[in-house]
Motif scaffolding. Sequence first.
Motif, short mmCIF file in Angstrom:
data_model
loop_
_atom_site.label_atom_id
_atom_site.label_comp_id
_atom_site.label_asym_id
_atom_site.label_seq_id
_atom_site.Cartn_x
_atom_site.Cartn_y
_atom_site.Cartn_z
N LEU A 165 37.19 42.45 40.77
CA LEU A 165 36.80 41.04 40.85
C LEU A 165 37.23 40.41 42.17
CD1 LEU A 165 37.68 39.92 37.20
CD2 LEU A 165 35.39 40.15 38.19
N ASP A 166 37.65 41.25 43.11
CA ASP A 166 38.08 40.81 44.45
C ASP A 166 39.28 39.87 44.39
OD1 ASP A 166 36.11 42.27 45.81
OD2 ASP A 166 34.63 40.68 45.51
N ALA A 167 40.14 40.09 43.41
CA ALA A 167 41.35 39.26 43.31
C ALA A 167 42.37 39.68 44.35
CB ALA A 167 41.95 39.38 41.91
N ASP A 168 43.14 38.73 44.81
CA ASP A 168 44.26 39.02 45.70
C ASP A 168 45.46 39.51 44.92
OD1 ASP A 168 43.41 38.00 48.50
OD2 ASP A 168 42.84 36.35 47.16
N ARG A 193 42.27 34.29 45.28
CA ARG A 193 41.80 34.55 43.91
C ARG A 193 42.88 35.28 43.12
NH1 ARG A 193 35.86 36.64 42.68
NH2 ARG A 193 35.58 34.42 43.15
N VAL A 194 43.18 34.75 41.94
CA VAL A 194 44.17 35.37 41.08
C VAL A 194 43.59 35.54 39.69
CG1 VAL A 194 45.22 33.07 40.74
CG2 VAL A 194 46.46 35.11 40.02
N VAL A 195 43.59 36.77 39.20
CA VAL A 195 43.21 37.05 37.81
C VAL A 195 44.44 36.86 36.94
CG1 VAL A 195 42.63 38.90 36.20
CG2 VAL A 195 41.27 38.58 38.27
N GLY A 203 45.50 24.69 42.62
CA GLY A 203 44.29 24.85 43.42
C GLY A 203 43.88 26.28 43.68
N TYR A 204 44.46 27.24 42.99
CA TYR A 204 44.08 28.64 43.18
C TYR A 204 42.72 28.92 42.54
CZ TYR A 204 48.72 29.84 44.91
OH TYR A 204 49.87 29.91 45.69
#
Length: 381
Positions: free
Chosen positions: A136-139, A22-24, A44-45
Amino acid sequence: MALDTQPPLNSLGFAKPPAETRVVVAMSGGVDSSVVAAHLAEQGYDVVGVTLQLYDHGAALAKKGACCAGIDIHDARRVAEERGFPHYVLDYENIFKDAVIDEFADSYLAGATPVPCIRCNERVKFKDLLATARDLDADCMATGHYIQRKMGPNGPELHCAEDANRDQSYFLFSTTPEQLAFLRFPLGHLPSKNATRDMAAQYGLAVADKPDSQDICFVPNGDYASVIEKLRPGAGQPGEIVDVNGTVLGTHRGVLHYTIGQRRGLGIGGLADPLYVVKLDVDKAQVVVGPKEMLATRTIPVREINWLGDAPLTSRAEWHVSVKVRSTRPPREAILRPISETEATVELLSPEEGVSPGQACVFYETEGTRIFGGGWIWKGA
């Protein structure tokens, strides 16, 4: 016995498939951040777009077409809808006013020349927005800035953009190592802005031909004084224009209308030699002018240093670096002498004109592209 194998890293540096990453993406509504979001979605992220509302659009502080204005929120939302990823608008108006706009006004009134874009990155985008990305639990969080993040032997390093004409390192020197570990800058390796616009056209983005934002986002047409007078009514106290000996040469409408190094618009024509603003004396409400050679500075006091070197700043008595004292000027060779972990003196090997309190002094490798951080110029030399 089978050997343990690590899965390959994806393009963002994680050992898992893009769909599980997950990327914001911080989306300003411009072409740069829109391309970043579309490109990562195409790969596809798990993309989440976030746009900040930084001021009340009805208050007319912002100019039409400025970053984070109403049309930009619309443009960012449209890109997200077309590329099929969620998009959120966060109201950061109060945060932005407290952390950026108020200091901008107060710094100008104190005779400094502030750089609010740096404070916005430091105190809003890479602080509060980055914290939201983690919630937001982004990586990681990606932006459209033109700068490079490279892995070095001691972790992530900050490097100049491939395209020197688009490099934004001056505005990102205060990025901390902890922030750098979480941030990604997918455009930093591109050879030119044209490459970004080509990608935007390839993805069919409506913003492909959108003009770049100019000046400071909340300052219409670069008119700092009118914004400050609106924020601080009565701040434009008139006073005297004097030479370095105190001789009165004329009057001015307020110190906030002038900057160090200014020559035009002083209203003191007819003199034998051109004069430049060499000092702003707020306490006396005086604009002090002098010959051009008085603008030359070799010693620069710097504080609030953010250091990105591998060894501690104070581990050496001096560091040989190159520095920028304005975003539009090339780096100059210098010697950085630490006083503490957050304060130092910079000695330029050749004088620089128009060094002004409130500007940033950014440290670079003398030969190479790495940024070693920087600090704030806090008084005249």
